[in-house]
Design an enzyme around this catalytic site. Structure first.
Site, short mmCIF file in Angstrom:
data_model
loop_
_atom_site.label_atom_id
_atom_site.label_comp_id
_atom_site.label_asym_id
_atom_site.label_seq_id
_atom_site.Cartn_x
_atom_site.Cartn_y
_atom_site.Cartn_z
N ALA A 164 0.82 -1.32 -0.07
CA ALA A 164 0.17 -0.13 -0.04
C ALA A 164 0.65 1.29 0.04
CB ALA A 164 -0.88 0.17 1.31
N TYR A 165 1.94 1.24 0.79
CA TYR A 165 2.95 2.35 1.00
C TYR A 165 3.32 2.68 -0.77
CZ TYR A 165 7.09 4.77 2.33
OH TYR A 165 8.42 5.70 2.18
N GLY A 166 3.94 1.62 -1.12
CA GLY A 166 4.65 1.63 -2.42
C GLY A 166 3.45 2.16 -3.69
#
Length: 261
Positions: free
Chosen positions: A165-167
Site C-alpha cells: 500500500a505504501y509503494g
C-alpha cells in the site's frame, strides 16, 4: 550609508519562505535546519508543535527565521489551515517541501494488508500531498511563482511486496507530481519529487525493529553500502527549491546510493 554585501555569503535559499511538513524528525528536521542555514524563513509543520519547538529555538538562536504550525496530514482542513498560517506569518510562499508521510502499520504481502492500512496510506501518503499542493499553489500565485518538492520513495519505483500500500501510494504521488509540474509550469511554479532509498531516520529504525534485518538488507542492496543521512536527502530538496534548479520541473530524482539503478 551604502553597505557592500558579499554575495558569496548569501545562501541559495536567501529571502525565500519555505513550508516543510513532517518537520519534527528525520529528513524534515534536517531540511528545517539546512534551509534556514541557506537563508530561508521556514515554517515547520507536524502533528505536535511541541516536537518542533527545539528546532525552532535552535534556528532562531543561530539568527534564522522559523515558526511552527500544527498539521494533521490525514485531515484536509488541517493542511489548508497550516498553509493559511504561512500567509498570516509571511504574506507569501516561495517553496514547499511536502515531506510528511507514514509507514504501513503492518508489513507483509498485499493480501494481508488491512483496509485500515490502505486507507491511512491513501490519506497521508497521497491525498495529503494533493491537498497541500493545491493550497500551496494558491499562495504561490500571489507572488508570481514558486517551487514544490514532494518526498516519494524508492519503494515507488518497483514492486514492493513488503509495503504494497505504501509503494502504491508513493507511485501515485510520482504521477501527480509530474502532472502538477506540467499543469503549473506556465505560471512559474516548478514541481519535483525525490525518491530516497534507505535513510537513517526514526521511521527506518522502527521498520527494522518490526522486521529485523531490513537495514542490513538495505545496505547490502545499496551500491554505496550504507543508508543516507537525512541531511544528504535534504540537500537534494534544497537544490530543487533553489533558483539553481530553475529549469528543473517534473523530475523524480533518486537519492538512494545507486540502489534503484
Amino acid at each position: 550609508m551604502t553597505h557592500n554585501i558579499d554575495t558569496s555569503l548569501v545562501g541559495p535559499l536567501a529571502d525565500k519562505v519555505i513550508f516543510i511538513t513532517g518537520a519534527s524528525r528525520g529528513i524534515g528536521a534536517a531540511a528545517a535546519r539546512l534551509f534556514a542555514n541557506d537563508g530561508a524563513a521556514v515554517v515547520l509543520a507536524a502533528r505536535s508543535t511541541a516536537t518542533l519547538d527545539r528546532i525552532v529555538t535552535d534556528i532562531r538562536a543561530d539568527g534564522g527565521t522559523a515558526d511552527a504550525v500544527t498539521v494533521d496530514l490525514a485531515d484536509r482542513d488541517s493542511i489548508r489551515a497550516a498553509v493559511s498560517r504561512v500567509e498570516e506569518l509571511h504574506g507569501r510562499l516561495d517553496g514547499a517541501f511536502n515531506n510528511g508521510g507514514t509507514m504501513q502499520q503492518q508489513t507483509g504481502p498485499l493480501d494481508t494488508t488491512s483496509d485500515d492500512d490502505v486507507e491511512e496510506q491513501f490519506a497521508v501518503n497521497f491525498r495529503a500531498h494533493w491537498t497541500a499542493m493545491n493550497a500551496e499553489v494558491v499562495l504561490m500565485r500571489k507572488s508570481g511563482g514558486g517551487a514544490i518538492v514532494n518526498t516519494s520513495s524508492i519503494g515507488s519505483r518497483r514492486a514492493n511486496p513488503f509495503l504494497p500500500a505504501y509503494g502504491a501510494m508513493k507511485r501515485a504521488l510520482n504521477s501527480i507530481t509530474e502532472t502538477a509540474a506540467v499543469t503549473w509550469a506556465p505560471e512559474g511554479i516548478r514541481v519535483n519529487g525525490i525518491t530516497p532509498g534507505g535513510t537513517a531516520t526514526e521511521m527506518m529504525q522502527a521498520w527494522d525493529e518490526a522486521t529485523p534485518g531490513i537495514i542490513e538488507a538495505n545496505n547490502a542492496a545499496t551500491p554505496m553500502g550504507r543508508m543516507a543521512e537525512p541531511r544528504e536527502v535534504a540537500e537534494v530538496a534544497a537544490w530543487l527549491l533553489s533558483d539553481r534548479a530553475a529549469m528543473v520541473t517534473g523530475a523524480i530524482i533518486p537519492v538512494d546510493g545507486g540502489a534503484g539503478a
